[in-house]
Scaffold this active site. Structure first.
Site, short mmCIF file in Angstrom:
data_model
loop_
_atom_site.label_atom_id
_atom_site.label_comp_id
_atom_site.label_asym_id
_atom_site.label_seq_id
_atom_site.Cartn_x
_atom_site.Cartn_y
_atom_site.Cartn_z
N LEU A 798 0.70 -1.20 0.02
CA LEU A 798 -0.06 -0.21 -0.06
C LEU A 798 0.80 1.20 0.12
CD1 LEU A 798 -2.57 -1.19 2.70
CD2 LEU A 798 -2.53 -1.56 0.33
N ALA A 840 4.30 4.26 2.93
CA ALA A 840 4.13 3.01 2.55
C ALA A 840 4.38 1.83 3.41
CB ALA A 840 4.83 2.81 1.01
N LYS A 841 3.18 0.87 3.28
CA LYS A 841 3.49 -0.38 3.91
C LYS A 841 3.29 -1.67 3.08
CE LYS A 841 5.19 0.54 7.92
NZ LYS A 841 6.40 -0.34 8.61
N GLY A 842 3.84 -2.78 3.27
CA GLY A 842 3.57 -4.05 2.71
C GLY A 842 3.56 -5.16 3.70
#
Length: 976
Positions: A798, A840-842
């Protein structure tokens, strides 16, 4: 019980007479004893020996009682099961008693009717007795002076207890006796009609001097002694607007044709009244065959012979037609004595042009002498000559030949099959018969085999359709002959030749030596040699490193919805529990499975599992068209490249490839992660219930993203078609599912679906989406989202903006890892609000972890999944080369340039940054080792306190904006 001691016929009858004398008064026994002498005159000794003495006595008394009264109006028939209590005797069989005025053909015709009704006959006793009766048919006396002769027949048949069945047998016998009576009573009248036709031809010969009249007259004379007349009728030539027609002359019928109406004639003859097909003498005689077997005398198809009649001017004015059977002597005597036929033989001999009395002439004459008699009558001279010369050309060589003749009216085929005597067998004859039936569209066959001093045996087959339909008019004699020749060969010979034909001599012989002896008897029985060639080609691909292969086909003898599937495995058989779930998820119901063990010349074992399957849905295309996609789908599932679930039903149901199904499965998995309110199982059910819509969704996906064929206008039209189709979707849940698919496809900006790696499609999918366009996506909406899907790993990334950075987490929340990542995004927004507005993060999950793994295996699997996840992100990210934005290959973009992708370590991936940078380097990604922070070549942001330092920079800026320089001025609460 049967008699213990073996008695002769005379002893049995003597004892029987003694019992009659002891039990009956002399006034009653005298007539009975005379009756017994006549009744048992021709009874075989063995038939009497099987009786108990008391049962034999009871049967005689029962027959005698039956004989006491005659049906003056017609035959008397009784069919019953003797019961000891009721009748005083018993039998293991059903008993038929018949009393009828004596005439020809009675016993033969009764036996024919019983055979027609599939009733086996165990014994027949019959006698002809001169008897006197009163006006009511009561017995008076037996007298050799009486002019009245009656036939009494007693038949033992298979036991039947059903009353309706017994009555059907009785009615059938009565009908046959009625036919016999009609034939016998009209015999003299039919003979008179024959002689009348002789006189007519004699008159015509005198009036018009036609030479062929003489031969026709001779044939009529011959027919009188060699033909069993069953029926007769006359026709008149009538002029109508449509032309001349033959019409039946009223009240002209005799025998079986006396009371024969249009329906009767159509069933019995099926011969057109307007033309005669088998002309032997022009305008004089023609032949055809009845379409049903005779119920009188012999179970053969009667001949229907027509003779033209002429007026005084020599014009055709009518016909007379005789129905009947040639006598048995016709089939044993030389055909050269038969008028008309002898002229045909002479025409064939003359047409051959052989030297008279030479070798070929004599051989051809022998062919004609032994030619089937019915075919001599029925075959035209040209066809007869062609067949006879073909037979001659065999010249006593070991050949298998077929000569086929179609009846000119299409009622039947006559096939002559010549085969070496040592090859001929019942098995071969049945194979040849089945081939002829199948190729000629017939289901009835009769045969007659002829042996002579020749090295060849000849079998004649007469083939018909049971429903009376015309037989096939298109056929290939050479092709049928080839199939019969093949049927005579051994399985090993067929395999040897088939391998050489398929692979060439060298490779074919090698394959035969390697596999040919290893096929089991069960395999040889179930499969042809040509099937074995295909299986050998699959088996050649097997090894310890590549142990599995498969073949998808439809057997000829299966129903339309049944298909077959062969699974080849090297080394050992496969447990059915491993195979059945995969097949069932493909929409196939397993009916049965047959395993075959094959051993090659090196003692390697190969197992073939042959599955008979039934597709539970409706196939989108034919089996042939689906074969490739099914094979690819099964192997992809077996090798773990694709998942095994109900989505796979779309492979056969919608004709989709396994990768196209994976697209729909991936979107369904994404729905699950965004908490779409309908379960994944219900999503797959919706697609399977609306297969055309499922195909349209894939077509819409292709129209948007195919690198060479993308067409947004077409995609829009397909979307409109789907929306229109939703009018027929009654379920609200299914409607919602399909609309969600449309929204997801439209919200997808990029995909790696069409990318290839070393000529193969990639084993994972990645989709770049715009979450704001997707219904049911939880807030906050990231600007971009990349969803990664494969059977091995799933993940999301994201991103809040075009320039955003954040860590990738190895999640253990398989069911809701996106929820976990979204929570991290929310926390990041709060934590970094003062530093960077967006982040952002994943996260990803490894789907194949299990409790049996060691720590090292666990870590290794996680690294593999991390690599797939990183690769999937880079697959659809733009690159920068020489300051130019370079889009990824085979990717259609529905967004602007997007080159910024930076990741960092997080829970579970703290040591993976170097791995990520290595992958970025292999992609030649423009950020190089800056792609993943925290690696050995980059900065350790935790150690360096980058987040805290960034926060302090923000504080300094805040104070600077209010006029305070934190480096030189004091600040804080106490200094206000």
């Amino acid at each position: 019980m049967p008699r213990q001691a073996v008695e002769s016929k005379s002893e049995i009858l003597a004892n029987l007479k003694r019992e009659v004398t002891n039990r009956l008064a002399e006034s009653k026994s005298a007539a009975l004893l005379r009756f017994m002498d006549r009744f048992f005159m021709t009874t075989p000794e063995l038939d009497l020996q099987k009786w108990r003495a008391d049962d034999l006595l009871g049967s005689v008394l029962s027959v005698w009682e039956f004989f006491q009264h005659s049906q003056l109006a017609g035959p008397k028939v009784k069919v019953f099961n003797p019961d000891y209590e009721q009748h005083g005797w018993q039998s293991t069989h059903t008993v038929v008693m018949v009393l009828v005025p004596d005439m020809s053909f009675i016993v033969d015709s009764l036996r024919l009717e019983l055979n027609r009704q599939n009733v086996a006959t165990h014994a027949i006793t019959n006698a002809v007795i001169r008897v006197s009766r009163d006006d009511q048919g009561h017995f008076l006396e037996m007298s050799d002076k009486s002019e009245s002769r009656e036939s009494i027949v007693c038949i033992e048949i298979d036991r039947h207890t059903d009353k309706e069945r017994l009555e059907n047998i009785r009615q059938g016998l009565l009908a046959v006796l009625h036919d016999v009576k009609a034939v016998v009573n009209d015999f003299d009248a039919m003979l008179s009609a024959l002689k009348n036709q002789m006189a007519h031809y004699e008159q015509q010969g005198q009036l018009h001097g036609r030479p062929e009249i003489k031969e026709a007259s001779a044939f009529l004379v011959w027919l009188e002694k060699n033909f069993t007349f069953l029926g007769y009728e006359e026709f008149e030539r009538v002029e109508k607007e449509t032309g001349a027609h033959f019409e039946i002359k009223p009240a002209s019928g005799l025998g079986l044709l006396r009371d024969c109406d249009t329906d009767c004639r159509s069933e019995l003859l099926e011969v057109t009244l307007q033309r005669a097909p088998h002309v032997l003498l022009p305008d004089l005689i023609s032949f055809s065959k009845a379409s049903v077997k005779s119920r009188v005398h012999r179970p053969a198809y009667p001949d229907y012979i027509s003779f033209r009649r002429f007026d005084d001017q020599g014009e055709v004015c009518g016909e007379v037609r005789f129905l009947g059977l040639y006598t048995s002597s016709v089939y044993t005597h030389s055909p050269s004595v038969i008028p008309v036929v002898r002229d045909k033989i002479k025409a064939v001999m003359d047409g051959a042009g052989f030297y008279p009395n030479g070798h070929d002439w004599k051989e051809l004459l022998q062919v004609m002498e032994t030619f089937p008699r019915d075919d001599l009558f029925q075959t035209q001279i040209d066809d007869l000559s062609k067949i006879a010369l073909g037979i001659l050309q065999i010249r006593e060589r070991r050949q298998i030949r077929l000569f086929l003749r179609r009846d000119y009216q299409g009622q039947y085929f006559s096939a002559l099959v010549y085969v070496p005597r040592d090859i001929y067998s019942t098995e071969f004859r049945l194979k040849a018969e089945n081939i002829l039936k199948a190729e000629l569209g017939c289901d009835l066959a009769e045969f007659n085999t002829y042996f002579s001093e020749s090295i060849l045996a000849r079998t004649q087959f007469n083939l018909r359709c049971s429903k009376g339909e015309p037989v096939a008019d298109v056929f290939d004699v050479r092709e049928i002959e080839y199939k019969i020749r093949v049927a005579a060969r051994s399985w090993d010979e067929d395999l040897y030749d088939a391998l050489i034909e398929s692979m060439g001599e060298e490779q074919g012989i090698h394959a035969f030596n390697h596999y040919g002896r290893g096929f089991s008897a069960g395999y040889r029985s179930d499969f042809s040699a040509r099937s074995a060639v295909i299986d050998i080609q699959h088996m050649k691909e097997l090894s310890t490193t590549s142990p599995i292969a498969l073949s998808f086909y439809r057997a000829f003898d299966r129903e339309e919805d049944e298909i077959n599937f062969k699974l080849f495995h090297f080394g050992h058989s496969l447990p059915l529990s491993d195979v059945l779930p995969t097949l069932e998820n493909l929409g196939l119901r397993v009916i049965d499975e047959h395993p075959y063990q094959i051993e090659d010349s090196q003692d390697n074992c190969i197992w073939i599992h042959d599955f008979n399957l039934r597709f539970s849905g409706k196939q989108h295309a034919s089996i042939e068209e689906l074969q490739t996609i099914f094979t690819d789908a099964f192997l992809s599932i077996w090798q773990g490249v694709s998942s095994s679930d109900d989505f796979n039903r779309l492979v056969l149901g919608a004709g989709l490839s396994w990768r196209e199904v994976s697209v729909l499965r991936a979107y369904a998995s994404y729905m699950k992660q965004i908490r779409f309110p309908i379960s994944t199982e219900a999503v797959s059910l919706a697609l399977n219930n609306h297969v055309p819509i499922a195909r349209d969704l894939i077509q819409m996906f292709n129209a948007r993203f195919h690198p060479q064929q993308s067409n947004l206008d077409l995609a829009g039209k397909i979307e409109e078609r789907v929306l229109t189709a939703l009018d027929d979707v009654s379920s609200l849940n299914e409607d919602q599912v399909i609309r969600q698919y449309l929204a997801l496809i439209n919200a997808t900006l990029r995909t790696n679906y069409f990318q290839m790696c070393k000529g193969q499609s990639k084993g994972y999918l990645s989709f770049k989406l715009s979450p704001a366009q997707v219904p049911f996506v939880p807030q906050p909406y990231p600007m971009f989202e990349i969803f990664v899907f494969s059977p091995r790993v799933e993940g999301v990334h994201l991103r809040g903006g075009k320039v955003a950075r954040g860590g990738l987490r190895w999640s253990d929340r398989n069911e809701d890892f996106r929820t976990e990542v979204l929570g991290l995004v929310k926390a990041q927004q709060v934590k970094n609000a003062v530093i960077v507005p967006v982040g952002a993060k994943g996260g990803f999950v490894a789907k194949r972890l299990n409790s049996r793994m060691t720590r090292d295996e666990w870590l290794e699997e996680g690294i593999v999944c991390y690599k797939i996840f990183i690769s999937a992100l880079l697959d659809i990210t733009d690159n920068v080369i020489d300051n130019e934005v370079v889009p990824p290959k085979e990717v259609v973009r529905h967004d602007e340039d997007d080159t910024y992708l930076v990741v960092a370590a997080d829970k579970g991936t703290a040591t993976f940054s170097d791995i990520a940078n290595g992958i970025a380097e292999s992609y030649q990604f423009w950020l190089g080792d800056a792609f993943a922070s925290g690696g050995s070549q980059g900065y350790d942001h935790k150690k360096m306190g980058i987040t805290a330092r960034g926060a302090w920079v923000s504080v300094e800026r805040h104070f600077r904006e209010i006029g305070i320089n934190t480096r030189y001025q004091l600040y804080g609460h106490r200094h206000r």
